[in-house]
Motif scaffolding. Structure first.
Motif, PDB file in Angstrom:
ATOM      1  N   ALA A   1       0.828  -1.207   0.000  1.00  0.00           N
ATOM      2  CA  ALA A   1       0.000   0.000   0.000  1.00  0.00           C
ATOM      3  C   ALA A   1       0.860   1.253   0.000  1.00  0.00           C
ATOM      4  CB  ALA A   1      -0.925  -0.011   1.219  1.00  0.00           C
ATOM      5  N   ILE A   2       1.939   1.255   0.786  1.00  0.00           N
ATOM      6  CA  ILE A   2       2.821   2.419   0.839  1.00  0.00           C
ATOM      7  C   ILE A   2       3.543   2.593  -0.489  1.00  0.00           C
ATOM      8  CG2 ILE A   2       4.799   3.446   2.029  1.00  0.00           C
ATOM      9  CD1 ILE A   2       3.912   1.813   4.530  1.00  0.00           C
TER      10      ILE A   2
ATOM     11  N   GLU B   1       0.205   7.479   1.678  1.00  0.00           N
ATOM     12  CA  GLU B   1       1.193   8.193   2.475  1.00  0.00           C
ATOM     13  C   GLU B   1       0.761   8.439   3.914  1.00  0.00           C
ATOM     14  OE1 GLU B   1       1.941  11.784   0.340  1.00  0.00           O
ATOM     15  OE2 GLU B   1       3.201  10.800  -1.167  1.00  0.00           O
ATOM     16  N   THR B   2      -0.522   8.302   4.211  1.00  0.00           N
ATOM     17  CA  THR B   2      -1.013   8.557   5.568  1.00  0.00           C
ATOM     18  C   THR B   2      -1.514   7.259   6.185  1.00  0.00           C
ATOM     19  OG1 THR B   2      -3.305   8.999   4.915  1.00  0.00           O
ATOM     20  CG2 THR B   2      -1.743  10.853   4.812  1.00  0.00           C
ATOM     21  N   PRO B   3      -1.534   7.183   7.520  1.00  0.00           N
ATOM     22  CA  PRO B   3      -2.054   5.969   8.157  1.00  0.00           C
ATOM     23  C   PRO B   3      -3.476   5.625   7.713  1.00  0.00           C
ATOM     24  CG  PRO B   3      -0.858   7.282   9.754  1.00  0.00           C
ATOM     25  CD  PRO B   3      -0.944   8.113   8.501  1.00  0.00           C
TER      26      PRO B   3
ATOM     27  N   GLU C   1       7.705   9.643   9.048  1.00  0.00           N
ATOM     28  CA  GLU C   1       7.954  11.031   9.427  1.00  0.00           C
ATOM     29  C   GLU C   1       6.806  11.489  10.303  1.00  0.00           C
ATOM     30  OE1 GLU C   1      10.143  13.305   5.982  1.00  0.00           O
ATOM     31  OE2 GLU C   1       8.485  12.132   5.122  1.00  0.00           O
ATOM     32  N   GLY C   2       7.129  11.826  11.558  1.00  0.00           N
ATOM     33  CA  GLY C   2       6.105  12.240  12.507  1.00  0.00           C
ATOM     34  C   GLY C   2       6.648  12.165  13.913  1.00  0.00           C
TER      35      GLY C   2
ATOM     36  N   LEU D   1       4.211   8.645   5.505  1.00  0.00           N
ATOM     37  CA  LEU D   1       4.991   7.427   5.314  1.00  0.00           C
ATOM     38  C   LEU D   1       5.475   7.314   3.881  1.00  0.00           C
ATOM     39  CD1 LEU D   1       2.338   6.578   7.356  1.00  0.00           C
ATOM     40  CD2 LEU D   1       4.021   4.781   7.751  1.00  0.00           C
ATOM     41  N   THR D   2       6.714   6.847   3.745  1.00  0.00           N
ATOM     42  CA  THR D   2       7.330   6.691   2.435  1.00  0.00           C
ATOM     43  C   THR D   2       8.036   5.341   2.366  1.00  0.00           C
ATOM     44  OG1 THR D   2       7.764   9.075   2.407  1.00  0.00           O
ATOM     45  CG2 THR D   2       8.907   7.725   0.769  1.00  0.00           C
TER      46      THR D   2
END
Length: 297
Positions: A217-218, A223-225, A265-266, A285-286
């Protein structure tokens, strides 16, 4: 003492059952009994302490071991006290989470000598598509299942002990046998075991199915949860045994690998695996370039 004790897995389903208007008290069981160190049947104090440490570590400290241990003590104490009830009603669905829990609770009830149990166990509900579990139902819908309860048979108690031992010891040979069992006393166990076998690391990629679906999926641009959760939910057929915190744990594991497969990233560089004041909207997310060549299950 109320003559009826209802036992159900998960707080969402338990909260709805408490509002269903049925006589009796509701007891919510909380533990991921398909994974982690434990022994079959009734646990010792040492085993409970080991279990609490595992759950603390598997949530990256999101749950404190003292809090977990207190909850585990309460669960088994209430299960021991269930012997004073005239009836114990077990509410479970077909997913891996519930089936491993059902087997363990039946094994523990047998240990206490209490076999006055009735079972409600479903893999579908009219109008609910896809059906993942009891947590999707409203109080009235849960209440409608109550007339369909059936006494747990001696054969089901014996079979549950075998299943509980397999999950406790992670016995591959017994898993293989259970996964191919036809007409078992607990009919949803074979499919649940097959789903757990899919979570074992793939020899080519080192990833279990849920990890592979999250990474796919990523890589596809989620890119987001929230986007990842939606994509993985659509790709994993029902019944879905996992929730968001389980998925966040798998994604954190992808970021912790050497080399890392995902960049988070967070806040803190980790998705929260339990209740947190941190907003999921603060994470991005990447997928990183060093990845296995096959990432789907």
């Amino acid at each position: 003492m109320n003559p009826i004790c209802h036992i159900i897995g998960g707080d969402i389903a338990g909260g709805c059952l408490a509002k269903a208007g049925l006589s009796g008290e509701v007891f919510v069981w909380r533990d991921i009994l398909y994974d982690g160190p434990r022994q079959p049947g009734w646990p010792t104090e040492t085993e409970l302490c080991t279990r609490a440490l595992f759950l603390e570590e598997s949530t990256a400290g999101g749950m404190d071991r003292k809090f977990i241990l207190k909850g585990l003590h309460n669960q088994y104490q209430r299960l021991a006290e269930a012997a004073v009830h005239e009836h114990v009603v077990l509410w479970f669905d077909a997913c891996l989470f519930d089936q491993s829990m059902l087997a363990h609770i039946l094994a523990c009830l047998a240990h206490t000598g209490n076999k006055r149990a009735e079972l409600i166990c479903v893999d579908a509900f009219p109008g609910i598509e896809p059906f993942h579990g009891l947590g999707q139902l409203q109080p009235g819908q849960l209440a409608s299942l109550y007339p369909g309860r059936r006494p747990v048979t001696d054969g089901q108690f014996r079979f549950a002990a075998v299943v509980d031992q397999a999950f406790a010891t992670q016995d591959a040979a017994v898993f293989a046998e259970l996964s191919e069992t036809t007409d078992p006393p607990l009919p949803f166990v074979p499919a649940a075991v097959r789903r757990w076998l899919q979570e074992q690391p793939d020899p080519r990629t080192g990833l279990g199915r849920l990890e592979a679906l999250a990474l796919a999926a990523i890589r596809a641009g989620c890119e987001t949860p929230g986007e990842i959760l939606k994509a993985v939910s659509a790709a994993d057929p029902p019944p879905r045994f996992w929730g968001d915190t389980t998925l966040w744990g798998k994604i954190n594991g992808l970021a912790d690998r050497a080399p890392a497969l995902v960049l988070i990233e967070g806040p803190g560089g980790r998705l929260p695996q339990w209740e947190s004041r941190v907003s999921l909207a603060d994470f991005n997310l990447t997928a990183l370039p060093c990845q296995p060549s096959h990432t789907t299950a």
